[in-house]
Design a protein around this motif. Structure first.
Motif, PDB file in Angstrom:
ATOM      1  N   HIS A 202       0.828  -1.220   0.000  1.00 50.62           N
ATOM      2  CA  HIS A 202       0.000   0.000   0.000  1.00 50.62           C
ATOM      3  C   HIS A 202       0.862   1.268   0.000  1.00 50.62           C
ATOM      4  O   HIS A 202       0.605   2.215   0.752  1.00 50.62           O
ATOM      5  CB  HIS A 202      -0.955   0.015   1.210  1.00 50.62           C
ATOM      6  CG  HIS A 202      -1.675  -1.273   1.421  1.00 50.62           C
ATOM      7  ND1 HIS A 202      -2.562  -1.792   0.495  1.00 50.62           N
ATOM      8  CD2 HIS A 202      -1.627  -2.164   2.448  1.00 50.62           C
ATOM      9  CE1 HIS A 202      -3.030  -2.949   0.940  1.00 50.62           C
ATOM     10  NE2 HIS A 202      -2.471  -3.197   2.122  1.00 50.62           N
ATOM     11  N   LEU A 203       1.892   1.272  -0.834  1.00 52.52           N
ATOM     12  CA  LEU A 203       2.844   2.392  -0.863  1.00 52.52           C
ATOM     13  C   LEU A 203       2.159   3.728  -1.153  1.00 52.52           C
ATOM     14  O   LEU A 203       2.401   4.719  -0.451  1.00 52.52           O
ATOM     15  CB  LEU A 203       3.935   2.119  -1.911  1.00 52.52           C
ATOM     16  CG  LEU A 203       5.022   3.194  -2.051  1.00 52.52           C
ATOM     17  CD1 LEU A 203       5.865   3.288  -0.786  1.00 52.52           C
ATOM     18  CD2 LEU A 203       5.917   2.917  -3.244  1.00 52.52           C
ATOM     19  N   LYS A 204       1.276   3.752  -2.163  1.00 52.07           N
ATOM     20  CA  LYS A 204       0.629   5.013  -2.544  1.00 52.07           C
ATOM     21  C   LYS A 204      -0.175   5.612  -1.396  1.00 52.07           C
ATOM     22  O   LYS A 204      -0.164   6.818  -1.183  1.00 52.07           O
ATOM     23  CB  LYS A 204      -0.292   4.811  -3.756  1.00 52.07           C
ATOM     24  CG  LYS A 204       0.461   4.840  -5.055  1.00 52.07           C
ATOM     25  CD  LYS A 204      -0.455   4.673  -6.244  1.00 52.07           C
ATOM     26  CE  LYS A 204       0.393   4.423  -7.489  1.00 52.07           C
ATOM     27  NZ  LYS A 204      -0.399   4.125  -8.662  1.00 52.07           N
ATOM     28  N   GLU A 205      -0.879   4.743  -0.663  1.00 53.16           N
ATOM     29  CA  GLU A 205      -1.687   5.230   0.467  1.00 53.16           C
ATOM     30  C   GLU A 205      -0.791   5.901   1.512  1.00 53.16           C
ATOM     31  O   GLU A 205      -1.166   6.896   2.125  1.00 53.16           O
ATOM     32  CB  GLU A 205      -2.471   4.086   1.133  1.00 53.16           C
ATOM     33  CG  GLU A 205      -3.659   3.596   0.321  1.00 53.16           C
ATOM     34  CD  GLU A 205      -3.308   2.466  -0.643  1.00 53.16           C
ATOM     35  OE1 GLU A 205      -2.163   2.461  -1.153  1.00 53.16           O
ATOM     36  OE2 GLU A 205      -4.187   1.619  -0.887  1.00 53.16           O
ATOM     37  N   ILE A 206       0.411   5.355   1.702  1.00 54.03           N
ATOM     38  CA  ILE A 206       1.342   5.928   2.697  1.00 54.03           C
ATOM     39  C   ILE A 206       1.939   7.231   2.187  1.00 54.03           C
ATOM     40  O   ILE A 206       1.953   8.240   2.899  1.00 54.03           O
ATOM     41  CB  ILE A 206       2.462   4.909   3.043  1.00 54.03           C
ATOM     42  CG1 ILE A 206       1.867   3.652   3.679  1.00 54.03           C
ATOM     43  CG2 ILE A 206       3.501   5.534   3.987  1.00 54.03           C
ATOM     44  CD1 ILE A 206       2.826   2.470   3.768  1.00 54.03           C
ATOM     45  N   THR A 207       2.421   7.226   0.928  1.00 53.63           N
ATOM     46  CA  THR A 207       3.078   8.437   0.422  1.00 53.63           C
ATOM     47  C   THR A 207       2.098   9.607   0.312  1.00 53.63           C
ATOM     48  O   THR A 207       2.494  10.763   0.460  1.00 53.63           O
ATOM     49  CB  THR A 207       3.744   8.197  -0.954  1.00 53.63           C
ATOM     50  OG1 THR A 207       2.752   7.751  -1.894  1.00 53.63           O
ATOM     51  CG2 THR A 207       4.862   7.161  -0.841  1.00 53.63           C
ATOM     52  N   TYR A 222       9.976   7.283 -10.462  1.00 58.54           N
ATOM     53  CA  TYR A 222       9.200   6.285  -9.710  1.00 58.54           C
ATOM     54  C   TYR A 222       8.011   6.936  -8.986  1.00 58.54           C
ATOM     55  O   TYR A 222       6.936   6.351  -8.897  1.00 58.54           O
ATOM     56  CB  TYR A 222      10.132   5.621  -8.698  1.00 58.54           C
ATOM     57  CG  TYR A 222       9.507   4.535  -7.855  1.00 58.54           C
ATOM     58  CD1 TYR A 222       9.340   3.241  -8.358  1.00 58.54           C
ATOM     59  CD2 TYR A 222       9.089   4.791  -6.545  1.00 58.54           C
ATOM     60  CE1 TYR A 222       8.777   2.236  -7.579  1.00 58.54           C
ATOM     61  CE2 TYR A 222       8.528   3.793  -5.767  1.00 58.54           C
ATOM     62  CZ  TYR A 222       8.369   2.524  -6.288  1.00 58.54           C
ATOM     63  OH  TYR A 222       7.811   1.537  -5.517  1.00 58.54           O
ATOM     64  N   VAL A 223       8.222   8.137  -8.471  1.00 55.82           N
ATOM     65  CA  VAL A 223       7.147   8.837  -7.742  1.00 55.82           C
ATOM     66  C   VAL A 223       6.289   9.601  -8.744  1.00 55.82           C
ATOM     67  O   VAL A 223       6.750  10.526  -9.420  1.00 55.82           O
ATOM     68  CB  VAL A 223       7.722   9.806  -6.680  1.00 55.82           C
ATOM     69  CG1 VAL A 223       6.605  10.596  -6.004  1.00 55.82           C
ATOM     70  CG2 VAL A 223       8.533   9.033  -5.639  1.00 55.82           C
ATOM     71  N   THR A 224       5.029   9.191  -8.827  1.00 60.37           N
ATOM     72  CA  THR A 224       4.115   9.787  -9.805  1.00 60.37           C
ATOM     73  C   THR A 224       3.087  10.688  -9.117  1.00 60.37           C
ATOM     74  O   THR A 224       2.960  10.708  -7.888  1.00 60.37           O
ATOM     75  CB  THR A 224       3.400   8.667 -10.591  1.00 60.37           C
ATOM     76  OG1 THR A 224       2.888   7.697  -9.648  1.00 60.37           O
ATOM     77  CG2 THR A 224       4.367   7.958 -11.535  1.00 60.37           C
ATOM     78  N   GLU A 225       2.365  11.419  -9.938  1.00 62.42           N
ATOM     79  CA  GLU A 225       1.399  12.420  -9.476  1.00 62.42           C
ATOM     80  C   GLU A 225       0.387  11.854  -8.472  1.00 62.42           C
ATOM     81  O   GLU A 225       0.015  12.513  -7.505  1.00 62.42           O
ATOM     82  CB  GLU A 225       0.679  12.961 -10.718  1.00 62.42           C
ATOM     83  CG  GLU A 225      -0.262  14.093 -10.476  1.00 62.42           C
ATOM     84  CD  GLU A 225      -0.898  14.582 -11.780  1.00 62.42           C
ATOM     85  OE1 GLU A 225      -1.493  15.662 -11.742  1.00 62.42           O
ATOM     86  OE2 GLU A 225      -0.798  13.876 -12.809  1.00 62.42           O
ATOM     87  N   ASP A 226      -0.034  10.601  -8.689  1.00 58.30           N
ATOM     88  CA  ASP A 226      -1.062  10.019  -7.814  1.00 58.30           C
ATOM     89  C   ASP A 226      -0.505   9.543  -6.462  1.00 58.30           C
ATOM     90  O   ASP A 226      -1.229   9.005  -5.638  1.00 58.30           O
ATOM     91  CB  ASP A 226      -1.774   8.853  -8.522  1.00 58.30           C
ATOM     92  CG  ASP A 226      -0.821   7.740  -8.943  1.00 58.30           C
ATOM     93  OD1 ASP A 226       0.403   7.993  -8.957  1.00 58.30           O
ATOM     94  OD2 ASP A 226      -1.303   6.637  -9.265  1.00 58.30           O
ATOM     95  N   MET A 227       0.810   9.762  -6.240  1.00 53.21           N
ATOM     96  CA  MET A 227       1.432   9.325  -4.983  1.00 53.21           C
ATOM     97  C   MET A 227       1.625  10.462  -3.986  1.00 53.21           C
ATOM     98  O   MET A 227       2.136  10.253  -2.892  1.00 53.21           O
ATOM     99  CB  MET A 227       2.796   8.669  -5.269  1.00 53.21           C
ATOM    100  CG  MET A 227       2.673   7.333  -5.987  1.00 53.21           C
ATOM    101  SD  MET A 227       4.274   6.696  -6.525  1.00 53.21           S
ATOM    102  CE  MET A 227       5.018   6.211  -4.970  1.00 53.21           C
ATOM    103  N   VAL A 228       1.249  11.683  -4.390  1.00 54.79           N
ATOM    104  CA  VAL A 228       1.474  12.837  -3.496  1.00 54.79           C
ATOM    105  C   VAL A 228       0.190  13.605  -3.230  1.00 54.79           C
ATOM    106  O   VAL A 228      -0.735  13.593  -4.043  1.00 54.79           O
ATOM    107  CB  VAL A 228       2.538  13.796  -4.085  1.00 54.79           C
ATOM    108  CG1 VAL A 228       3.878  13.099  -4.262  1.00 54.79           C
ATOM    109  CG2 VAL A 228       2.080  14.435  -5.392  1.00 54.79           C
ATOM    110  N   LYS A 229       0.182  14.266  -2.069  1.00 55.33           N
ATOM    111  CA  LYS A 229      -0.966  15.147  -1.774  1.00 55.33           C
ATOM    112  C   LYS A 229      -0.562  16.593  -2.083  1.00 55.33           C
ATOM    113  O   LYS A 229       0.631  16.909  -2.197  1.00 55.33           O
ATOM    114  CB  LYS A 229      -1.381  15.003  -0.311  1.00 55.33           C
ATOM    115  CG  LYS A 229      -0.395  15.571   0.696  1.00 55.33           C
ATOM    116  CD  LYS A 229      -0.959  15.479   2.119  1.00 55.33           C
ATOM    117  CE  LYS A 229      -0.012  16.115   3.124  1.00 55.33           C
ATOM    118  NZ  LYS A 229      -0.497  15.990   4.505  1.00 55.33           N
TER     119      LYS A 229
END
Length: 298
Positions: A202-207, A222-229
């Motif tokens: 659940h990496l995206k939920e954490i990031t 590796y870090v995409t738009e949907d991984m950040v708030k």
């Protein structure tokens, strides 16, 4: 939603300021009759990335007013020969600090090499004594890249206390030490820290819960738009060389973050190149100055 005021963290500019500050201090030291700080480096083989890093370090020494020595060895150097060279630098009273440029050829035990360095001259901050002291908050030579990250947060007055800092990557050079630094009871720091890696579920939920996201996994974009708030502070440690037809060198440096799509959501973000990279060398210079002044280990 996109953040109205995204600010670029200019590591190149901050590093230049710090090198000027160091140079001014060195000038005063020499004027007071003290010894010129001396940094030595051991370079094994002809790895392109390592060659570039070491040439940048030699140049930075000149800018800071340091004396620098470069010891070069071919890739077939034996472990015993390398350990002998390290013993020589340990014993040389004129050398304040030195580094062995990693990675080393496969026939050499990197850990054995790191542990052979006198921890009082270990300006890379990799020796177990420095790592151990860092983890419990004692004065030590701090690993250069994590220290560079903290310096950027400090110079940009970015609030860290009580924030959720997510680190992607658990290397001994960046991930682990930066996590330890960000949870210390100091500024920058005092964060709640989560360390993620290749086995994290659940990496995206954490990031997406990160107020500060430090990407140090070594995978381009590796870090995409949907991984950040929205409003996140992103520190990109990635430096992967990929072939490029648009550059003279035939390659281009890529970070671990998809900058184009992630940047609009950030309050602050580091570019690649020009973000964390210049700060790493700058922190190495700072450690060498501390070694020369015997401020950490008397």
């Amino acid at each position: 939603m996109q953040v109205e005021q995204m600010q670029l963290i200019d590591g190149k500019k901050v590093a230049a300021q710090i090198k000027q500050e160091i140079a001014a201090e060195v000038k005063n030291m020499i004027a007071a009759g003290k010894k010129q700080p001396h940094l030595a480096a051991i370079l094994v083989g002809h790895d392109g990335g390592s060659e570039t890093y070491v040439s940048h370090k030699v140049k930075a020494c000149a800018e800071c007013g340091f004396k620098s020595t470069l010891l070069r060895y071919e890739a077939d150097v034996t472990e015993a020969q390398l350990l002998e060279a390290i013993a020589g630098l340990n014993a040389d009273p004129d050398v304040d600090g030195f580094i062995v440029q990693l990675p080393l050829p496969k026939h050499i035990d990197e850990q054995k090499v790191i542990e052979a360095i006198d921890y009082r001259k270990d300006v890379d901050g990799f020796h177990p004594i420095n790592v151990g002291r860092l983890s419990i908050g004692l004065p030590c030579f701090r690993s250069a890249t994590p220290q560079g990250i903290l310096t950027l947060l400090e110079r940009y007055n970015i609030e860290t206390s009580g924030k959720h800092c997510v680190v992607i990557g658990r290397s001994n050079i960046v991930g682990k030490p930066v996590a330890a630094m960000m949870m210390q009871k100091s500024y920058p720091g005092n964060c709640t820290v989560t360390v993620c890696h290749s086995a994290t579920a659940h990496l995206k939920e954490i990031t997406r819960t990160a107020d500060i996201l430090i990407a140090a996994i070594g995978r381009p974009e590796y870090v995409t738009e949907d991984m950040v708030k929205d409003g996140v502070v992103v520190i990109d440690v990635g430096t992967t060389r990929l072939p490029s037809t648009t550059t003279k060198s035939g390659w281009k440096l890529h970070g671990d973050v998809d900058f184009e799509h992630v940047a609009p959501h950030c309050s602050y973000i580091t570019p690649v190149p020009g973000g964390v990279g210049p700060m790493t060398i700058c922190s190495l210079m700072k450690n060498t100055l501390l070694a020369a002044k015997h401020e950490i280990y008397k």
